[in-house]
Design an enzyme around this catalytic site. Structure first.
Site, PDB file in Angstrom:
ATOM      1  N   ARG A  49       0.840  -1.206   0.000  1.00  0.00           N
ATOM      2  CA  ARG A  49       0.000   0.000   0.000  1.00  0.00           C
ATOM      3  C   ARG A  49       0.874   1.254   0.000  1.00  0.00           C
ATOM      4  O   ARG A  49       0.581   2.237  -0.661  1.00  0.00           O
ATOM      5  CB  ARG A  49      -0.952   0.008   1.210  1.00  0.00           C
ATOM      6  CG  ARG A  49      -1.632   1.352   1.403  1.00  0.00           C
ATOM      7  CD  ARG A  49      -2.796   1.351   2.385  1.00  0.00           C
ATOM      8  NE  ARG A  49      -2.593   0.562   3.565  1.00  0.00           N
ATOM      9  CZ  ARG A  49      -1.797   0.906   4.593  1.00  0.00           C
ATOM     10  NH1 ARG A  49      -1.127   2.036   4.588  1.00  0.00           N
ATOM     11  NH2 ARG A  49      -1.688   0.105   5.632  1.00  0.00           N
ATOM     12  N   ASP A 173      -8.489  18.047 -14.484  1.00  0.00           N
ATOM     13  CA  ASP A 173      -8.825  16.687 -14.903  1.00  0.00           C
ATOM     14  C   ASP A 173      -8.554  16.612 -16.407  1.00  0.00           C
ATOM     15  O   ASP A 173      -9.269  17.218 -17.209  1.00  0.00           O
ATOM     16  CB  ASP A 173     -10.302  16.402 -14.580  1.00  0.00           C
ATOM     17  CG  ASP A 173     -10.682  14.955 -14.884  1.00  0.00           C
ATOM     18  OD1 ASP A 173     -10.073  14.349 -15.792  1.00  0.00           O
ATOM     19  OD2 ASP A 173     -11.604  14.432 -14.224  1.00  0.00           O
ATOM     20  N   LYS A 198      -9.469   5.417 -18.710  1.00  0.00           N
ATOM     21  CA  LYS A 198      -9.863   5.878 -20.039  1.00  0.00           C
ATOM     22  C   LYS A 198      -8.695   5.760 -21.023  1.00  0.00           C
ATOM     23  O   LYS A 198      -8.182   4.680 -21.206  1.00  0.00           O
ATOM     24  CB  LYS A 198     -10.405   7.310 -19.919  1.00  0.00           C
ATOM     25  CG  LYS A 198     -11.420   7.488 -18.761  1.00  0.00           C
ATOM     26  CD  LYS A 198     -12.638   6.629 -18.963  1.00  0.00           C
ATOM     27  CE  LYS A 198     -13.808   6.864 -18.049  1.00  0.00           C
ATOM     28  NZ  LYS A 198     -13.684   6.783 -16.633  1.00  0.00           N
TER      29      LYS A 198
HETATM   30  N1  PLP Z   1     -12.920  12.156 -14.653  1.00  0.00           N
HETATM   31  C1  PLP Z   1     -13.591  12.015 -15.798  1.00  0.00           C
HETATM   32  C2  PLP Z   1     -13.542  13.108 -16.832  1.00  0.00           C
HETATM   33  C3  PLP Z   1     -14.341  10.861 -16.038  1.00  0.00           C
HETATM   34  O1  PLP Z   1     -15.031  10.738 -17.189  1.00  0.00           O
HETATM   35  C4  PLP Z   1     -14.382   9.847 -15.036  1.00  0.00           C
HETATM   36  C5  PLP Z   1     -15.159   8.592 -15.249  1.00  0.00           C
HETATM   37  O2  PLP Z   1     -15.914   8.454 -16.167  1.00  0.00           O
HETATM   38  C6  PLP Z   1     -13.676  10.035 -13.849  1.00  0.00           C
HETATM   39  C7  PLP Z   1     -12.936  11.198 -13.699  1.00  0.00           C
HETATM   40  C8  PLP Z   1     -13.711   9.014 -12.743  1.00  0.00           C
HETATM   41  O3  PLP Z   1     -12.863   7.950 -13.014  1.00  0.00           O
HETATM   42  P1  PLP Z   1     -13.084   6.435 -12.510  1.00  0.00           P
HETATM   43  O4  PLP Z   1     -14.326   5.931 -13.144  1.00  0.00           O
HETATM   44  O5  PLP Z   1     -11.832   5.756 -12.958  1.00  0.00           O
HETATM   45  O6  PLP Z   1     -13.213   6.479 -11.026  1.00  0.00           O
END
Ligand code: PLP
Length: 385
Positions: A49, A173, A198
């Site tokens: 961890r 993000d 993604k």
């Molecule tokens: N940020 C964006 C732009 C997303 O589209 C998503 C999920 O679809 C996330 C964060 C969250 O990621 P996770 O599903 O891996 O927890």
């Protein structure tokens, strides 16, 4: 040494680092625990961890791709977002966009409701709302650009410069573009977050996340929190994700090439009302996208003429798109944000964010682009019958 190209970083991350057998591809370290070298003599790793060699290779590769100093690999993208929230105390203000990913929105709103921090939800493309937010002296400004699902573009350079002046952190993000098409740290942001689920992994078989920081100190603070709250990513997921990263650059190029073909089919088709993609000169964020992005990306959305009936008919008529949430995998996906990815937002929040019932989102894959375009065209034509 001259600066490495992104493809070279992605392909060579951790290659030939195996001191035991000279394996070219780094081995996976599944052990949860590591023997001490002697009494009170900890080796480089003690417990998975806290630290894991497979996870570290991925973290370092992603940090290098984003031109950051420190990478922290987390169990999910949501965990990465939650990790950034650890920077906030109850009196600190977090400013977030009204059209961020539905799960991020749910996390921010629910943590704020429990008193974890103060929250302001604004339209970051509206200068008056931004002025008001900066006047309230935020601690962290959350940016998601292009936004999900309407591909709104936020000026990262401008927000970062203003944030620096008032001592706030900017966290971006970058899930929708990957470091291939946008590098927020080079635009002045302090933190980049990805759902590696993604494009970074790209094969829809791992859920994961990463936080990359511009400064070593901030990275070390967040790495401490990641261990403290127990959200670090697993060795196996890190191994798979690193395998995906190796092809990130050519995948992104193909995703984008295909998406431009689909924008051409959708734009101006009689069954389509509006197309949202930053490549379109009519897109309100087109000029900023040209300036701050290295590509327009492969996420796009559009409103069909008519209501939910037309959406259902269109989705049923598609052959090469799976009706599924998520994005960024090699396969093409179609999604209805109002009932799927953004269902965590109530109707009022959806309307404020501009998410209508007739909105459809594509994550354009890397199948043959002409076949995808033909498929979309026939599905749109079927709505005119
Ligand atoms: N940020 C964006 C732009 C997303 O589209 C998503 C999920 O679809 C996330 C964060 C969250 O990621 P996770 O599903 O891996 O927890």
């Amino acid at each position: 040494m001259t600066k490495k190209n992104l493809s070279t970083i992605a392909v060579r991350g951790g290659i030939e680092n195996d001191g035991q057998y000279n394996a070219v591809v780094p081995p996976i370290y599944l052990s949860s625990t590591y023997a001490f070298e002697g009494f009170d003599q900890k080796g480089p790793y003690d417990y998975s961890r806290c630290g894991n060699p497979s996870r570290d290779i991925l973290a370092n590769t992603l940090a290098e791709l984003e031109q950051g100093e420190h990478g922290i690999v987390t169990a999910t993208g949501t965990a990465a977002i939650h990790l950034v929230c650890q920077l906030l105390k109850p009196d600190d203000l977090l400013v977030v966009p009204h059209d961020c990913y539905g799960g991020s929105y749910r996390l921010f709103v629910n943590l704020a409701e429990r008193g974890a921090f103060k929250l302001k939800v604004i339209n970051q493309t509206n200068p008056a709302e931004l002025d008001e937010a900066f006047a309230a002296k935020p601690k962290v400004i959350w940016v998601e650009t292009p936004s999900n699902p309407l591909l709104r573009i936020t000026d990262v350079k401008n927000i970062s410069a203003r944030a620096k002046a008032c001592g706030a952190y900017v966290a971006v993000d970058n899930t929708f573009l990957s470091p291939v098409f946008q590098q927020p740290l080079t635009l002045g942001a302090d933190i980049v977050v990805h759902s590696t689920t993604k494009y970074i992994n790209g094969h829809s078989d791992v859920v994961g996340g990463v936080v990359v920081t511009a400064s070593k100190e901030l990275g070390e603070e967040l790495a401490w929190w990641a261990n403290c709250i127990g959200i670090t990513g697993s060795a196996f997921d890190s191994y798979l994700t690193l395998r995906g990263v190796r092809t990130l650059v050519p995948r992104m190029k193909q995703h984008q090439e295909n998406s431009l073909l689909l924008v051409d089919v959708l734009n101006g088709h009689e069954a389509v009302d509006v197309v949202y993609h930053p490549s379109l000169p009519t897109h309100p964020g087109h000029d900023i996208a040209r300036e701050q992005q290295l590509g327009f990306g492969a996420m796009l959305s559009f409103e069909l003429k008519g209501g939910t009936d037309q959406v259902i008919k269109f989705i049923d008529a598609l052959h090469h798109f799976s009706l599924a949430e998520s994005l960024g995998g090699v396969e093409s996906l179609v999604c209805h944000p109002a009932t799927m990815t953004h269902a965590a937002m109530d109707e009022a929040a959806q309307l404020t964010a501009g998410i209508k019932q007739n909105l459809v989102r594509f994550s354009v894959g890397i199948e043959d682009g002409k076949e995808l375009a033909t498929d979309v065209k026939q599905a749109l034509d079927s709505l005119l019958d």
